[in-house]
Design a protein around this motif. Structure first.
Motif, PDB file in Angstrom:
ATOM      1  N   ALA A  66       0.829  -1.216   0.000  1.00  0.00           N
ATOM      2  CA  ALA A  66       0.000   0.000   0.000  1.00  0.00           C
ATOM      3  C   ALA A  66       0.861   1.263   0.000  1.00  0.00           C
ATOM      4  O   ALA A  66       0.636   2.179  -0.810  1.00  0.00           O
ATOM      5  N   TYR A  67       1.858   1.311   0.880  1.00  0.00           N
ATOM      6  CA  TYR A  67       2.668   2.523   1.039  1.00  0.00           C
ATOM      7  C   TYR A  67       3.377   2.923  -0.254  1.00  0.00           C
ATOM      8  O   TYR A  67       3.522   4.112  -0.558  1.00  0.00           O
ATOM      9  N   LYS A  68       3.870   1.927  -1.013  1.00  0.00           N
ATOM     10  CA  LYS A  68       4.646   2.272  -2.211  1.00  0.00           C
ATOM     11  C   LYS A  68       3.787   2.927  -3.281  1.00  0.00           C
ATOM     12  O   LYS A  68       4.317   3.558  -4.207  1.00  0.00           O
ATOM     13  N   GLN A  69       2.466   2.817  -3.159  1.00  0.00           N
ATOM     14  CA  GLN A  69       1.560   3.456  -4.119  1.00  0.00           C
ATOM     15  C   GLN A  69       1.052   4.809  -3.619  1.00  0.00           C
ATOM     16  O   GLN A  69       0.301   5.484  -4.328  1.00  0.00           O
ATOM     17  N   ILE A  70       1.448   5.190  -2.423  1.00  0.00           N
ATOM     18  CA  ILE A  70       0.973   6.443  -1.820  1.00  0.00           C
ATOM     19  C   ILE A  70       2.047   7.515  -1.983  1.00  0.00           C
ATOM     20  O   ILE A  70       3.143   7.384  -1.458  1.00  0.00           O
ATOM     21  N   HIS A  71       1.713   8.581  -2.704  1.00  0.00           N
ATOM     22  CA  HIS A  71       2.693   9.631  -3.005  1.00  0.00           C
ATOM     23  C   HIS A  71       2.315  10.979  -2.377  1.00  0.00           C
ATOM     24  O   HIS A  71       2.977  11.982  -2.644  1.00  0.00           O
TER      25      HIS A  71
END
Length: 626
Positions: A187-192
């Motif tokens: 999830a985190y790697k897709q949150i910018h």
């Protein structure tokens, strides 16, 4: 129109919940439109909303904490400290939360402690897709771990990837911590659009070193405290109101689960007090627990849970010293409350407490987990003569007023929110570009006067953009600052005109929003825009004229096009945007390094200083004659 900030917290009670309420209240007083949305509402603070409204929603609300911990049934021998699994189905997605946030239309979402089934990683990813900048205050370690809220001493999972968690005592290495870590990671790697706030320098550094949050922007702002509510109260009167009539030295200790949660340090406090001389002259007040193993020879009063500020203020004011022997504190709220009431604090020299206590200035920092030094710290405070103790107490109060007073901290948070928005609500479009999940490229152009000054090359830029392939144009947007316009596109590319950007923070956001910055100037000495963009790690495409070659090395940190050749400028843009991720990352690193190694302010300042000294000494002519 005021800035609207939406705080998300599982509860408005407990340590993290109370800290959230204090910030929410301080922001309201500072003119911010602050709203607090919670799963469990216990207080009556203004503009605090309980998520569940209907009877059915309230039933689901009560089920969510139990559902979130259901996987822990697989680990009957786990450590008794809190552990929060984070899996997609335990509990199911909080769709009511997403609908409520969409209805409230905040400018900023500020996350606090969000466990107990309130928001899982899948919900967080869905929140990010609303395009609203998010700030997450770390009240403990859980956001960057596979489930624990305090990282075990010998655990390295947070820096590489969790499994075989020492708190779960699992028989197989691929336990719930592994799957929780992977769920968060995906999830985190897709949150910018997420910025992390470490409430202390220690936890901010822990987040930087973690595998889950190390690539996110990280800032450090503390919890606020209302120093009008938490203020010194007459010690004799405080003791009278608490019916503490015996002439003894009073020691305070308190935390949620004070005697039952090992990391709060009650065992270390017991070990320290057990060896104290003249125990009969001491009285120990414990809040946050109704019972616990007492210390032989020391009278102890268990005060239970103190939920209101006035009771806490009375306890702090009545005591001679507050002891905070915690193993880890993201901030150290009880320490700041005690100091605000003029009561010195003794704690271990570790974690967030180091931001609050200055050794022998407003308290005592004992060697980490050394109970003998903890005892010496308590003895040192209690042994001071009245004048030195009064100075210590004054320092205690002043240190909190100076660093953590609520209106000051609220202003600091407001500035941080405005920076996340790109310098304020006026630049919300820039923030959306910066924080959106990029399925497109962003190129930038900026110059005072924009297209009004021919030598700035706006017409050459337009020609170059018109030459780009149609498929690339469809994937590209351009931001333009230094001019305002109503046109919606340039040469078929969607355009965003931001007007004049005056402050460095907003310019920083603009350069960082771009995949490439284009400087098509026909005449330049030493371009500030090129230097600024490279410093932000954004490659530059420019004509090989003037001083541009002093800053740009062709295909090393950008692209130098043939002078006044729009076709080559287009080739440069296409080249940068067409790089694979590894090649682009190398180009961006080179961009940043080329500025820091040659144009960093301290290096340039030193060169100017040497030149000034040379001029004072007679200048170059005198040097030649010598």
């Amino acid at each position: 129109m005021s800035l609207r900030v939406l705080h998300l917290s599982t509860s408005d009670d407990g340590g993290a919940g109370r800290a959230c309420v204090r910030l929410h209240t301080a922001l309201l007083k500072n003119g911010v439109d602050s709203i607090l949305l919670v799963q469990n509402k216990k207080g009556d603070c203004i503009q605090t909303i309980r998520l569940a409204k209907s009877k059915f929603q309230k039933i689901i609300e009560k089920l969510r904490p139990a559902l979130s911990t259901l996987p822990l049934m697989l680990y009957p021998k786990r450590h008794k400290d809190i552990f929060s699994p984070n899996l997609a189905l335990f509990p199911p997605r909080n769709r009511l939360l997403l609908k409520t946030i969409a209805r409230l239309k905040p400018d900023i979402i500020h996350l606090h402690w969000i466990e107990s089934g309130f928001i899982n990683a899948s919900d967080l990813l869905a929140l990010s897709k609303l395009g609203i900048p998010m700030l997450w205050s770390l009240h403990d370690a859980n956001p960057y771990t596979g489930g624990c809220h305090i990282v075990a001493a010998a655990c390295v999972g947070v820096s590489v990837g969790c499994k075989n968690c020492p708190l779960l005592h699992a028989k197989i290495p691929y336990d719930i911590s592994f799957f929780t870590f992977k769920h968060k990671q995906n999830a985190y790697k897709q949150i910018h659009n997420l910025t992390i706030n470490g409430l202390s320098r220690w936890i901010a550094n822990c987040a930087k070193q973690s595998a889950l949050l190390g690539d996110k922007p990280i800032i450090n702002l503390p919890n606020p405290i209302d120093t009008e509510i938490y203020a010194p109260f007459s010690k004799p009167l405080a003791r009278e109101l608490l019916r503490l009539h015996k002439p003894k030295k009073l020691i305070a200790f308190g935390a949620i689960g004070a005697t039952s949660v090992p990391r709060k340090g009650y065992e270390e406090l017991r070990a320290a007090l057990d060896s104290m001389p003249d125990k009969h002259s001491l009285l120990l007040l414990i809040f946050g627990a109704s019972e616990g193993e007492q210390i032989a020879g020391i009278q102890t009063h268990f005060l239970g849970f103190l939920h209101d500020d006035m009771s806490l203020r009375l306890v702090y004011s009545a005591c001679d010293v507050m002891v905070v022997p915690s193993h880890a504190e993201s901030f150290g709220q009880t320490a700041s409350e005690s100091l605000a009431c003029g009561t010195p604090v003794v704690a271990f020299d570790t974690t967030g407490l180091k931001d609050i206590i200055t050794h022998k200035h407003n308290g005592y920092l004992a060697k980490a987990f050394d109970t003998n030094d903890l005892r010496e710290g308590i003895e040192w405070v209690l042994g001071l003569d009245s004048q030195k103790y009064a100075t210590l107490a004054q320092n205690a109060r002043a240190s909190v007023v100076d660093k953590f007073e609520s209106s000051k901290v609220a202003r600091d948070y407001t500035k941080a929110y405005e920076r996340l928005l790109g310098g304020g609500a006026a630049h919300a479009r820039l923030a959306k570009l910066l924080f959106a999940t990029h399925s497109y490229y962003v190129i930038g152009f900026g110059a005072i006067g924009g297209d009004a000054i021919e030598r700035k090359g706006f017409s050459q830029l337009t020609q170059a953009l018109s030459m780009l392939p149609s498929s690339l144009k469809a994937q590209t947007k351009i931001i333009v600052f230094g001019k305002s316009a109503k046109q919606q596109e340039i040469a078929g590319i969607e355009a965003h005109f931001l007007g004049m950007l005056y402050d460095d923070a907003t310019l920083n956001l603009a350069y960082n929003a771009c995949n490439a910055f284009i400087t098509p100037s026909l005449a330049e000495n030493l371009s500030n825009a090129i230097m600024e963009s490279l410093s932000c790690g954004t490659p530059v495409v420019a004509f090989d004229i003037g001083g541009n070659g002093d800053m740009l090395t062709h295909k090393y940190n950008g692209y130098l096009a043939k002078p006044n050749d729009s076709a080559d400028l287009a080739r440069g843009i296409e080249w940068v945007l067409g790089l694979d991720s590894d090649s682009y990352a190398t180009l961006a690193r080179n961009a940043r390094a080329s500025v820091t190694q040659r144009f960093a302010h301290h290096l340039i300042a030193e060169q100017y200083i040497q030149s000034y000294k040379l001029l004072i000494g007679g200048g170059l002519e005198r040097k030649k004659n010598l």
